[in-house]
Scaffold this motif. Structure first.
Motif, mmCIF file in Angstrom:
data_model
loop_
_atom_site.group_PDB
_atom_site.id
_atom_site.type_symbol
_atom_site.label_atom_id
_atom_site.label_comp_id
_atom_site.label_asym_id
_atom_site.label_seq_id
_atom_site.Cartn_x
_atom_site.Cartn_y
_atom_site.Cartn_z
ATOM 1 N N ALA A 13 39.989 20.906 6.278
ATOM 2 C CA ALA A 13 40.789 21.779 7.136
ATOM 3 C C ALA A 13 41.353 23.000 6.409
ATOM 4 O O ALA A 13 42.455 23.451 6.690
ATOM 5 C CB ALA A 13 41.912 20.982 7.807
ATOM 6 N N PHE A 14 40.589 23.559 5.482
ATOM 7 C CA PHE A 14 40.983 24.809 4.842
ATOM 8 C C PHE A 14 40.712 25.967 5.789
ATOM 9 O O PHE A 14 39.892 25.872 6.695
ATOM 10 C CB PHE A 14 40.182 25.031 3.546
ATOM 11 N N ARG A 15 41.361 27.065 5.576
ATOM 12 C CA ARG A 15 41.102 28.280 6.334
ATOM 13 C C ARG A 15 39.912 29.036 5.759
ATOM 14 O O ARG A 15 39.236 29.767 6.465
ATOM 15 C CB ARG A 15 42.325 29.190 6.307
ATOM 16 N N ALA A 16 39.690 28.871 4.449
ATOM 17 C CA ALA A 16 38.585 29.535 3.771
ATOM 18 C C ALA A 16 38.236 28.762 2.510
ATOM 19 O O ALA A 16 39.046 27.992 2.000
ATOM 20 C CB ALA A 16 38.963 30.974 3.412
ATOM 21 N N GLY A 96 50.065 29.803 3.240
ATOM 22 C CA GLY A 96 50.410 29.046 2.033
ATOM 23 C C GLY A 96 49.271 28.966 1.035
ATOM 24 O O GLY A 96 48.107 29.200 1.356
ATOM 25 N N GLN A 97 49.626 28.631 -0.185
ATOM 26 C CA GLN A 97 48.697 28.642 -1.313
ATOM 27 C C GLN A 97 47.568 27.617 -1.195
ATOM 28 O O GLN A 97 46.545 27.758 -1.855
ATOM 29 C CB GLN A 97 49.458 28.410 -2.612
ATOM 30 N N LYS A 98 47.718 26.627 -0.353
ATOM 31 C CA LYS A 98 46.686 25.587 -0.250
ATOM 32 C C LYS A 98 45.736 25.792 0.924
ATOM 33 O O LYS A 98 44.939 24.922 1.242
ATOM 34 C CB LYS A 98 47.339 24.214 -0.163
ATOM 35 N N CYS A 99 45.787 26.963 1.560
ATOM 36 C CA CYS A 99 44.924 27.195 2.724
ATOM 37 C C CYS A 99 43.514 27.626 2.327
ATOM 38 O O CYS A 99 42.610 27.612 3.158
ATOM 39 C CB CYS A 99 45.551 28.196 3.682
#
Length: 147
Positions: A13-16, A96-99
């Motif tokens: 479920a990352f954005r990229a 956020g940094q984990k996206c």
């Protein structure tokens, strides 16, 4: 490349997702190399949050995939250089940094050709032998693609 990168988007479920390392081939010198943004930074005494490291890790447009919805919400700047880094920076600020996942390519799913007229340079951390290059995933592509 696509199956690996899109699976990272779907499974986690990352954005990229972007490559933090990749292989290059210098056409003028017939030389294979390996680039790793994080390892390059460590060698320079920099951590992963250093501006130079982040520019390398998040600023190579050939090396990433992202969700369409994020592109619609956060379009690329209409500029010739740096639009990819700006896009990723805005995603990081918004979500956020984990996206965004950094994917370490040790398999050779992507090859960046350096033909001398690229808009950006590379920063190889080591040369790759021909024997290693022949074992990369991209070596399984048809000859018409890799020649």
């Amino acid at each position: 490349y696509l199956s690996t990168m899109v699976a990272q988007l779907a499974d986690k479920a990352f954005r990229a997702v972007t490559l933090s390392s990749w292989f290059t081939f210098e056409t003028r010198r017939s030389r294979w190399n390996f680039c790793d943004a994080i390892a390059w930074g460590w060698r320079k005494g920099l951590d992963g949050n250093a501006t130079q490291v982040r520019n390398w890790a998040f600023g190579y447009g050939f090396s990433y995939v992202h969700r369409r919805l994020d592109l619609m919400d956060t379009p690329y700047d209409n500029i010739n250089m740096g639009e990819d880094f700006n896009f990723f920076s805005r995603l990081l600020a918004k979500h956020g940094q984990k996206c965004i996942a950094l994917f370490h390519d040790e398999f050779g799913i992507c090859l960046h050709n350096q033909h001398g007229e690229n808009t950006s340079n590379t920063f190889p951390i080591r040369e790759v032998t021909l024997a290693e290059a022949k074992d990369l995933d991209i070596a399984d592509l048809p000859g018409s693609v890799t020649q």
